[in-house]
Scaffold this motif. Structure first.
Motif, mmCIF file in Angstrom:
data_model
loop_
_atom_site.group_PDB
_atom_site.id
_atom_site.type_symbol
_atom_site.label_atom_id
_atom_site.label_comp_id
_atom_site.label_asym_id
_atom_site.label_seq_id
_atom_site.Cartn_x
_atom_site.Cartn_y
_atom_site.Cartn_z
ATOM 1 N N THR A 63 -3.670 8.153 6.752
ATOM 2 C CA THR A 63 -4.788 9.074 6.955
ATOM 3 C C THR A 63 -5.190 9.719 5.647
ATOM 4 O O THR A 63 -4.414 9.769 4.679
ATOM 5 C CB THR A 63 -4.418 10.158 7.978
ATOM 6 N N ASP A 64 -6.414 10.231 5.595
ATOM 7 C CA ASP A 64 -6.876 10.920 4.387
ATOM 8 C C ASP A 64 -6.066 12.174 4.120
ATOM 9 O O ASP A 64 -5.866 12.581 2.971
ATOM 10 C CB ASP A 64 -8.354 11.290 4.534
ATOM 11 N N GLU A 65 -5.564 12.832 5.197
ATOM 12 C CA GLU A 65 -4.773 14.035 5.021
ATOM 13 C C GLU A 65 -3.467 13.758 4.302
ATOM 14 O O GLU A 65 -2.906 14.624 3.629
ATOM 15 C CB GLU A 65 -4.472 14.680 6.386
ATOM 16 N N PHE B 45 0.823 -1.204 0.000
ATOM 17 C CA PHE B 45 0.000 0.000 0.000
ATOM 18 C C PHE B 45 0.864 1.264 0.000
ATOM 19 O O PHE B 45 0.557 2.233 -0.687
ATOM 20 C CB PHE B 45 -0.919 0.011 1.218
ATOM 21 N N LEU B 46 1.948 1.239 0.763
ATOM 22 C CA LEU B 46 2.807 2.417 0.865
ATOM 23 C C LEU B 46 3.574 2.675 -0.419
ATOM 24 O O LEU B 46 3.977 3.798 -0.695
ATOM 25 C CB LEU B 46 3.786 2.261 2.038
ATOM 26 N N TYR C 227 5.983 -1.393 12.770
ATOM 27 C CA TYR C 227 5.826 -1.007 11.369
ATOM 28 C C TYR C 227 4.525 -0.236 11.157
ATOM 29 O O TYR C 227 4.488 0.755 10.414
ATOM 30 C CB TYR C 227 5.849 -2.239 10.468
ATOM 31 N N PHE C 228 3.445 -0.707 11.795
ATOM 32 C CA PHE C 228 2.154 -0.028 11.653
ATOM 33 C C PHE C 228 2.224 1.392 12.216
ATOM 34 O O PHE C 228 1.692 2.341 11.613
ATOM 35 C CB PHE C 228 1.070 -0.824 12.375
ATOM 36 N N ARG C 229 2.882 1.556 13.353
ATOM 37 C CA ARG C 229 3.014 2.878 13.971
ATOM 38 C C ARG C 229 3.779 3.833 13.052
ATOM 39 O O ARG C 229 3.410 5.005 12.918
ATOM 40 C CB ARG C 229 3.735 2.734 15.306
ATOM 41 N N LYS C 230 4.841 3.318 12.411
ATOM 42 C CA LYS C 230 5.618 4.165 11.507
ATOM 43 C C LYS C 230 4.829 4.528 10.246
ATOM 44 O O LYS C 230 5.027 5.595 9.667
ATOM 45 C CB LYS C 230 6.910 3.449 11.111
ATOM 46 N N ALA C 231 3.962 3.611 9.814
ATOM 47 C CA ALA C 231 3.195 3.849 8.585
ATOM 48 C C ALA C 231 1.937 4.659 8.830
ATOM 49 O O ALA C 231 1.359 5.209 7.880
ATOM 50 C CB ALA C 231 2.822 2.510 7.951
ATOM 51 N N LEU C 232 1.494 4.771 10.090
ATOM 52 C CA LEU C 232 0.212 5.400 10.404
ATOM 53 C C LEU C 232 0.051 6.805 9.831
ATOM 54 O O LEU C 232 -1.027 7.128 9.306
ATOM 55 C CB LEU C 232 0.021 5.421 11.929
ATOM 56 N N PRO C 233 1.076 7.674 9.876
ATOM 57 C CA PRO C 233 0.904 9.018 9.306
ATOM 58 C C PRO C 233 0.561 9.013 7.821
ATOM 59 O O PRO C 233 -0.026 9.976 7.310
ATOM 60 C CB PRO C 233 2.261 9.681 9.546
ATOM 61 N N PHE C 234 0.909 7.928 7.112
ATOM 62 C CA PHE C 234 0.660 7.861 5.671
ATOM 63 C C PHE C 234 -0.651 7.139 5.348
ATOM 64 O O PHE C 234 -0.976 6.945 4.183
ATOM 65 C CB PHE C 234 1.818 7.149 4.977
#
Length: 223
Positions: free
Chosen positions: A218-220, A113-114, A209-216
């Motif tokens: 969001t809809d923002e 996804f990233l 890994y999920f915590r690091k990816a969380l900012p990416f």
């Protein structure tokens, strides 16, 4: 892609992954267990060797960086499927194995996804310990099956009452059944304990890994 020794070892490790299951198609037990164990341990050792050689010889490549975690995951997933199946779906093995498989699928989907940002999910020291714990646990969990079938081979011609009498100490143990049975039980519990440790480390790295990816996620982040 350059066919360097590190890359060749990584490709061989990837090919060895399905070989663990194939052993049980062409050989009877306990020989299938022995061959699967030797193949798995040999492949696991190459995981350290190819990384060491790539760094020492300055032969690190994008191909190796891409294929190395895939080979590791293939080895772990296939070996866990084999062990879970031959353990009779033992819940003490099935549950941590499920946790490990869930994390691997989740992180793989997260990386996909990233896309270009997947480089943010770099392999950490904890992730390396996780892989080591998984491979150690799996190697140990092959041992009970080996010992069980050696136990069965040594009881050929004995009726259940005789076997029970030997295990209870009523009859003399002339063929080493007590040692095999005790070793099988201990190897099983040690392997299960190691698998739970591996599952815990696996979930910890998945959360990291999920915590690091969380900012990416969001809809923002799309704006």
């Amino acid at each position: 892609m350059n066919w360097t020794i590190p890359n060749i070892l990584t490709v061989l490790r990837l090919l060895a992954a399905p070989g663990v299951a194939i052993m049980f198609l062409y050989f009877t037990r306990p020989w299938a267990d022995w061959f699967a164990l030797v193949l798995f341990v040999t492949a696991a050792i190459t995981d350290w060797i190819d990384g060491y050689l790539a760094r020492a010889w300055k032969q690190e490549s994008r191909f190796g960086a891409m294929l190395d975690p895939i080979a590791d995951k293939a080895m772990v997933v296939i070996a866990l499927l084999v062990i879970t199946g031959f353990s009779g779906m033992n819940p003490w093995i099935l549950l941590p194995a499920t946790m490990i498989l869930f994390r691997e699928v989740f992180v793989s989907g997260l990386r996909e996804f990233l896309g270009a940002k997947a480089g943010l999910l770099k392999v950490t020291k904890l992730a390396k310990w996780k892989t080591t714990a998984q491979m150690t646990a799996i190697a140990v969990l092959f041992v009970p099956g080996i010992l069980l079938h050696h136990f069965i081979d040594r009881t050929v011609g004995m009726d259940p009452e005789m076997v029970d009498s030997i295990l209870s100490g009523t009859l003399s143990d002339e063929v080493g059944l007590l040692w095999l049975d005790a070793s099988r039980i201990w190897a099983g519990w040690i392997g299960i304990a190691l698998l739970w440790v591996a599952a815990a480390l696996t979930l910890m790295t998945g959360w990291d890994y999920f915590r690091k990816a969380l900012p990416f996620l969001t809809d923002e982040a799309r704006k």
